[in-house]
Design an enzyme around this catalytic site. Structure first.
Site: not given
Length: 269
Positions: A118, A123, A146
């Site tokens: 994972s 950003h 996951c």
């Protein structure tokens, strides 16, 4: 919905489904002068620098029960920051039953579970209009996991971590896993809207639109603040310092900016 042990599906090997949450938040501001604009961008860069973003994402990692393997972070010139966290894997059979429960999730504290392969990224993009005096700060956050737990458990905390006028949220389940008979499973939990994971007190603050593609396990929710107070959008001065006609003009520009982001298209009056 909380599944009983009898209701849980026995899988063949590891749960390979990937659950991805993309959360885009927008903060809108009006800056009358170049100096105010530069001060606003400087304020945003200080408020959401790489160190603070790392703390936010580290808290998300803790809440969803993952363990940090690596952190890459960077502040940019002239503005903006990025942080990427890689988190460790763990055994699926230790995931809690409440991993499937539809709820907003906590603002603080832990949701105990283990994740596999994972990552979490953020950003930031401080932007401004060259002529209209509008400055916009955007943060893009991606949480990809996951296994059994959904990254939607961290959505409530993320909403409370940013000053948000408009939110655009995407959630998608990709890939497939198998039960012990080899039958493919393309989703392992019930969901009909991202709004199920947004607390009622937050939903009352926003106008919301869903655009979902259920057959593809794609869910999309857009949110825009309902109430508007001009003082909350002026940087460096108060509305009483402005003549009424300028207040109306600035209000129109700000609301147009938010509506264009919310509807995803330019608006011409």
């Amino acid at each position: 919905m909380t599944l009983t042990p009898e209701q849980r599906i026995e899988l063949h090997g590891f749960n390979n489904l990937t659950k991805s949450l993309s959360f885009n938040m927008y903060d809108i501001c009006y800056t009358r002068t170049t100096e105010e604009r530069d001060s606003y961008i400087h304020y945003i860069d200080e408020q959401y620098n790489a160190d603070r973003l790392t703390k936010i994402l580290s808290k998300v990692t803790e809440m969803i029960g993952a363990h940090i393997l690596n952190i890459a972070k960077q502040d940019y010139v002239p503005q903006g920051s990025s942080v990427t966290i890689l988190v460790s894997e763990g055994p699926v059979d230790e995931a809690p039953k409440e991993a499937f429960e539809e709820s907003p999730g906590p603002i603080t504290g832990n949701v105990v579970a283990h994740l596999d392969k994972s990552h979490i990224t953020v950003h930031t993009y401080p932007e401004y209009h060259p002529d209209a005096g509008i400055s916009t700060f955007r943060a893009d956050i991606d949480v990809s996991t996951c296994g059994e737990i959904s990254p939607l458990k961290a959505l409530n905390y993320l909403i409370h971590s940013f000053e948000t006028d408009v939110m655009v949220i995407d959630y998608r389940v990709r890939g497939f896993t198998r039960d012990v008979t080899g039958h493919k499973l393309f989703i392992d939990h019930d969901i009909n809207s991202i709004q199920n994971y947004i607390p009622d007190e937050v939903q009352r603050l926003y106008d919301m639109i869903d655009v979902n593609v259920y057959q593809e396990n794609i869910f999309h929710t857009k949110c825009k603040l309902r109430q508007f107070n001009l003082d909350n959008y002026l940087f460096g001065h108060k509305k009483e310092e402005l003549p009424p006609e300028e207040q109306l003009e600035i209000t129109k520009k700000l609301k147009t900016e938010m509506e264009e982001i919310f509807y995803g298209k330019n608006i011409t009056y």
